[in-house]
Design an enzyme around this catalytic site. Structure first.
Site, PDB file in Angstrom:
ATOM      1  N   LYS A  79       0.821  -1.226   0.000  1.00 39.90           N
ATOM      2  CA  LYS A  79       0.000   0.000   0.000  1.00 39.90           C
ATOM      3  C   LYS A  79       0.853   1.274   0.000  1.00 39.90           C
ATOM      4  CE  LYS A  79      -4.122  -2.038   2.053  1.00 39.90           C
ATOM      5  NZ  LYS A  79      -5.185  -1.947   3.054  1.00 39.90           N
ATOM      6  N   ASP A 115     -10.516   2.477   2.368  1.00 40.38           N
ATOM      7  CA  ASP A 115     -10.749   1.748   3.628  1.00 40.38           C
ATOM      8  C   ASP A 115     -11.566   2.572   4.622  1.00 40.38           C
ATOM      9  OD1 ASP A 115      -9.596  -0.724   3.151  1.00 40.38           O
ATOM     10  OD2 ASP A 115      -7.601  -0.105   3.822  1.00 40.38           O
TER      11      ASP A 115
END
Ligand code: NAP
Length: 291
Positions: A79, A115
């Site tokens: 990420k 998220d």
């Protein structure tokens, strides 16, 4: 998408491709959830998983450009590396320094982080609640916690208290909420946990635990009128959520965030509303022991 001899959808020359990169990635539930979404929305797309080892992000993104892969999900450990390698970043991805979703817009790669918004959407969908004006406590300060802290602040939380073993990581996470963020040490967290409207477990404590197993803090402080969310989704009913429910608090499990962050990615890639019910059903099937 055509239909093969046994009635399954089969890719054609026109099928668009989305993928997840990670390592490990073979356990990923994203292919099941995303392919269910494409089928439910009748889109000629297919979603596959690519195992990309640490250090492999520049080559993988070159492949995305070269092959015209339309959308990419990003999981551990990539990420942060993807955030450094894409052409453009959304505000959330820039603040977090982490990307979980890439949109390929004609060779320009845009990094997003869905998220946190997935978490807030899940709390709205599962508990009918908004963090606006609420006192929130986030236990944990890793990547998931950081995205939740930022999203709670953006959604108008009155304050976001971060409780984490490692103090420095807690300070960095709380800073994402600006002047509404602060840190409380785990040993002193009882009163803020008792006073919070929303408590979030963003540590990995509770994963694979049977009922009666480990909780990230003493749940004796929990009570009716609170929302208690766990980001852990294996098992769905974590020891913390079981204790929260026993004390009259409203439990919110980790499946909703899993589904809603995927739904946000689906919408960024396709411009089509995500078929969330089909995605949730696929996610639930994937969590069965045989799934
Ligand atoms: P991470 O970056 O590795 O962070 C782990 C966090 O857990 C750190 O804050 C760490 O504290 C804390 N921790 C670990 N073991 C602990 C223990 N025994 N006692 C107290 N704290 C402990 O992981 P992550 O990516 O943020 O993920 C965290 C959890 O969220 C995982 O279970 C993951 O599966 C889940 N998750 C769920 C979703 C969803 O869609 N539902 C999405 C993302 C993540 P220190 O900093 O002190 O080490």
């Amino acid at each position: 998408m055509s239909v093969d001899g046994v009635g399954r959808a089969a890719p054609t020359g026109a099928t668009r491709v989305a993928a997840v990169i990670g390592d490990p990635v073979r356990h990923s539930r994203s292919p099941l959830i995303m392919n269910a979404a494409f089928a439910a929305a009748a889109l000629d797309w297919v979603y596959v998983a690519f195992e990309v080892p640490a250090g492999g992000v520049p080559a993988a993104l070159g492949g995305v450009r070269a092959l015209g892969i339309a959308g990419l999900s990003v999981t551990m450990p990539h990420k942060d590396a993807v955030a450094e390698a894409v052409d453009e970043l959304s505000d959330d991805a820039r603040q977090l320094g982490a990307v979980n979703c890439v949109v390929n817009d004609g060779g320009t790669l845009r990094g997003h982080n869905t998220d946190g918004v997935g978490f807030v959407d899940a709390v709205g969908a599962e508990a009918g609640a908004s963090p606006a004006g609420m006192s929130c406590v986030v236990v944990g300060a890793g990547g998931a916690a950081r995205s939740v802290v930022l999203a709670l602040a953006r959604a108008g939380a009155a304050e976001v208290v971060v409780v984490n073993r490692a103090r420095e990581r807690a300070e960095e996470a709380a800073a994402l909420a600006g002047d509404r963020g602060r840190v409380v040490a785990p040993a002193a967290a009882g009163p803020v946990l008792a006073e919070a409207g929303l408590v979030v477990n963003a540590t990995s404590v509770g994963m694979q635990e049977p009922p009666g197993g480990a909780t990230p803090f003493d749940p004796a402080v929990l009570h009716a009128g609170q929302l208690v969310a766990d980001l852990v989704y294996q098992p769905l009913l974590t020891p913390l959520l079981a204790e929260a429910g026993r004390r009259g608090a409203t439990p919110v499990d980790g499946l909703g965030m899993l589904v809603h962050q995927a739904g946000a990615a689906f919408e960024l890639w396709t411009g089509t509303p995500a078929p969330l019910e089909a995605m949730a059903a696929a996610a639930r099937r994937s969590l069965r022991p045989e799934g």
